[in-house]
Design an enzyme around this catalytic site. Sequence first.
Site, mmCIF file in Angstrom:
data_model
loop_
_atom_site.group_PDB
_atom_site.id
_atom_site.type_symbol
_atom_site.label_atom_id
_atom_site.label_comp_id
_atom_site.label_asym_id
_atom_site.label_seq_id
_atom_site.Cartn_x
_atom_site.Cartn_y
_atom_site.Cartn_z
ATOM 1 N NE ARG A 1 -24.875 -5.320 -46.623
ATOM 2 C CZ ARG A 1 -24.808 -6.656 -46.504
ATOM 3 N NH1 ARG A 1 -24.282 -7.199 -45.427
ATOM 4 N NH2 ARG A 1 -25.268 -7.419 -47.465
ATOM 5 C CE LYS B 1 -21.880 18.077 -35.007
ATOM 6 N NZ LYS B 1 -22.534 16.870 -35.491
ATOM 7 C CE1 TYR C 1 -28.101 17.412 -32.661
ATOM 8 C CE2 TYR C 1 -27.775 15.053 -32.932
ATOM 9 C CZ TYR C 1 -28.191 16.276 -33.418
ATOM 10 O OH TYR C 1 -28.712 16.359 -34.681
ATOM 11 C CG ASP D 1 -21.689 12.311 -28.320
ATOM 12 O OD1 ASP D 1 -20.623 12.725 -28.814
ATOM 13 O OD2 ASP D 1 -22.804 12.560 -28.819
HETATM 14 C C1 LIG Z 1 -22.778 15.785 -29.602
HETATM 15 C C2 LIG Z 1 -23.324 15.189 -30.883
HETATM 16 N N1 LIG Z 1 -23.375 13.859 -31.001
HETATM 17 C C3 LIG Z 1 -23.852 13.271 -32.113
HETATM 18 C C4 LIG Z 1 -24.305 14.005 -33.177
HETATM 19 C C5 LIG Z 1 -24.834 13.308 -34.385
HETATM 20 O O1 LIG Z 1 -23.894 13.375 -35.431
HETATM 21 P P1 LIG Z 1 -24.273 13.354 -36.972
HETATM 22 O O2 LIG Z 1 -24.887 14.655 -37.331
HETATM 23 O O3 LIG Z 1 -22.969 13.083 -37.644
HETATM 24 O O4 LIG Z 1 -25.249 12.246 -37.138
HETATM 25 C C6 LIG Z 1 -24.262 15.409 -33.091
HETATM 26 C C7 LIG Z 1 -24.720 16.309 -34.194
HETATM 27 O O5 LIG Z 1 -25.346 16.005 -35.117
HETATM 28 C C8 LIG Z 1 -23.762 16.007 -31.904
HETATM 29 O O6 LIG Z 1 -23.739 17.322 -31.748
HETATM 30 N N1 LIG Z 2 -31.993 19.123 -38.706
HETATM 31 C C1 LIG Z 2 -31.001 18.371 -37.986
HETATM 32 C C2 LIG Z 2 -30.236 19.263 -37.079
HETATM 33 C C3 LIG Z 2 -28.831 18.806 -36.925
HETATM 34 S S1 LIG Z 2 -27.973 19.527 -35.556
HETATM 35 C C4 LIG Z 2 -26.303 19.085 -35.851
HETATM 36 C C5 LIG Z 2 -25.374 19.190 -34.716
HETATM 37 N N2 LIG Z 2 -25.350 18.021 -33.916
HETATM 38 C C6 LIG Z 2 -25.510 20.372 -33.814
HETATM 39 O O1 LIG Z 2 -25.554 20.219 -32.595
HETATM 40 O O2 LIG Z 2 -25.513 21.492 -34.322
HETATM 41 C C7 LIG Z 2 -31.706 17.286 -37.201
HETATM 42 O O3 LIG Z 2 -32.924 17.326 -37.076
HETATM 43 O O4 LIG Z 2 -31.048 16.356 -36.737
#
Ligand SMILES: Cc1ncc(COP(=O)(O)O)c(C=O)c1O
Ligand SMILES: N[C@@H](CCSC[C@H](N)C(=O)O)C(=O)O
Length: 417
Positions: free
Chosen positions: A75, A227, A127, A202
């Site tokens: 950790r 990603k 997001y 981000d």
């Molecule tokens: C632009 C962006 N930032 C952050 C996140 C969060 O990432 P994670 O799914 O790895 O928690 C996502 C998608 O989930 C995203 O599309």
């Molecule tokens: N069920 C998930 C959806 C994740 S979306 C993942 C990604 N960032 C995208 O933009 O496609 C939630 O509720 O977070």
Amino acid sequence: MSVNSERVFDDVNLDRPKYHPSTELVYLESTAGEGQEADTLGVRDPYHSSSVPLYQTATFKQPSADGTGEFDYTRSGNPTRSAVETHLAKIMKAERAFVVTTGMTALDVILRLVPNGGQIIAGDDLYGGSNRLLTYLTKLGHVEVENVDTTNVEAVRSKLDPVKTRLVLLETPTNPLIKIADIRAVSDLVHEKCPNAVVVVDNTMMSPYLQNCLDLGADIEYHSGTKYLSGHHDMMAGVIGVRSLDLADRIFFVINATGSGLSPFESWLLLRGLKTLAIRIERQQATAQRIAEFLENQTDIKRVLYPGLPSHPQHQIHISQASGPGGVLSFETGDIATSERIVEATKLYGISVSFGCINSLISMPCRMSHASIPAEVRKARALPEDVVRLCVGIEDPDDLINDLKSALIAAGVKVKA
Ligand SMILES: Cc1ncc(COP(=O)(O)O)c(C=O)c1O
Ligand SMILES: N[C@@H](CCSC[C@H](N)C(=O)O)C(=O)O
């Protein structure tokens, strides 16, 4: 990396990139000092393995009862995690980088820098999960959030409060409307007006291969490592890069205190994925550019959102701060049912959330990735329900265009060659 949870990072002058970004991604440096056994990214290995060893362990034995070993508990620190962090710090041109369990964890860790009652300024297109976390903290009364159009520097200026503003959160390009914020202009403005505030970007959609936010003046850059950085949709991770040792100490404290560091195996997978980032993204964005031009040429497609198109309203800003347009684009048909038919008629694009994968994906953000934003908020923020998001993979570009063409025709959209 030390075992000490209260540790203060030393200014060790991490190696800065010496080669082109694609070389730096595969070039794993030795961080050993003079007279020390050679290592790869700080991991000493008597067998000189070509890939960084995986330390799949929770604990480390100590040389003596005073517990002075370099690592004690995963950790707090782990050699495999440190290796990917050292590599990422170089690629992100960060003073330090940290890897955590997901992109949302990265944002959660960063938001803990904001004191109770602090104000956060965030985009009006971001997001859905980021919006959900900010809304949750607002409802608890921990922070105040102002959502503004971050493409408009004056709109950001109008919300800045020299005392209250503690964090400005930018996504650029935004998910899913691909809006571009001027990172330099916003960073300069915030630093001038609000000395206590940090500018956080981000950078998930660009990756550090295409855009270095710290070089552009931001204080913190973070990613969903799920990603582009890992690239295969077979793991989850978050990445945080910081510009100062003070921020490094504060971020490390939270990661250790909350146990949000990335596991050794995930760290190892992330390091493996990073080595192919340049080649993947070059292919993805070359194809995305062709697809965007193909869609823009269709009179029945209402609007194509892609920063590689000269018609994009912030095209010039984007090319001034990033070295490429990336592999994600969105388009509007003007009709929800038509969008749905297109999504369901493609064969090569998986109907899936997320992006940055080697496989092409298609989605309707309002039903999927951004469904957690209430419909009335989506409407107020002008997020169109018919918007389709395409995440371009590494398949043959002609196959991808032909598949999309067939899907448009099947959905009743007139197609020009
Ligand atoms: C632009 C962006 N930032 C952050 C996140 C969060 O990432 P994670 O799914 O790895 O928690 C996502 C998608 O989930 C995203 O599309
Ligand atoms: N069920 C998930 C959806 C994740 S979306 C993942 C990604 N960032 C995208 O933009 O496609 C939630 O509720 O977070």
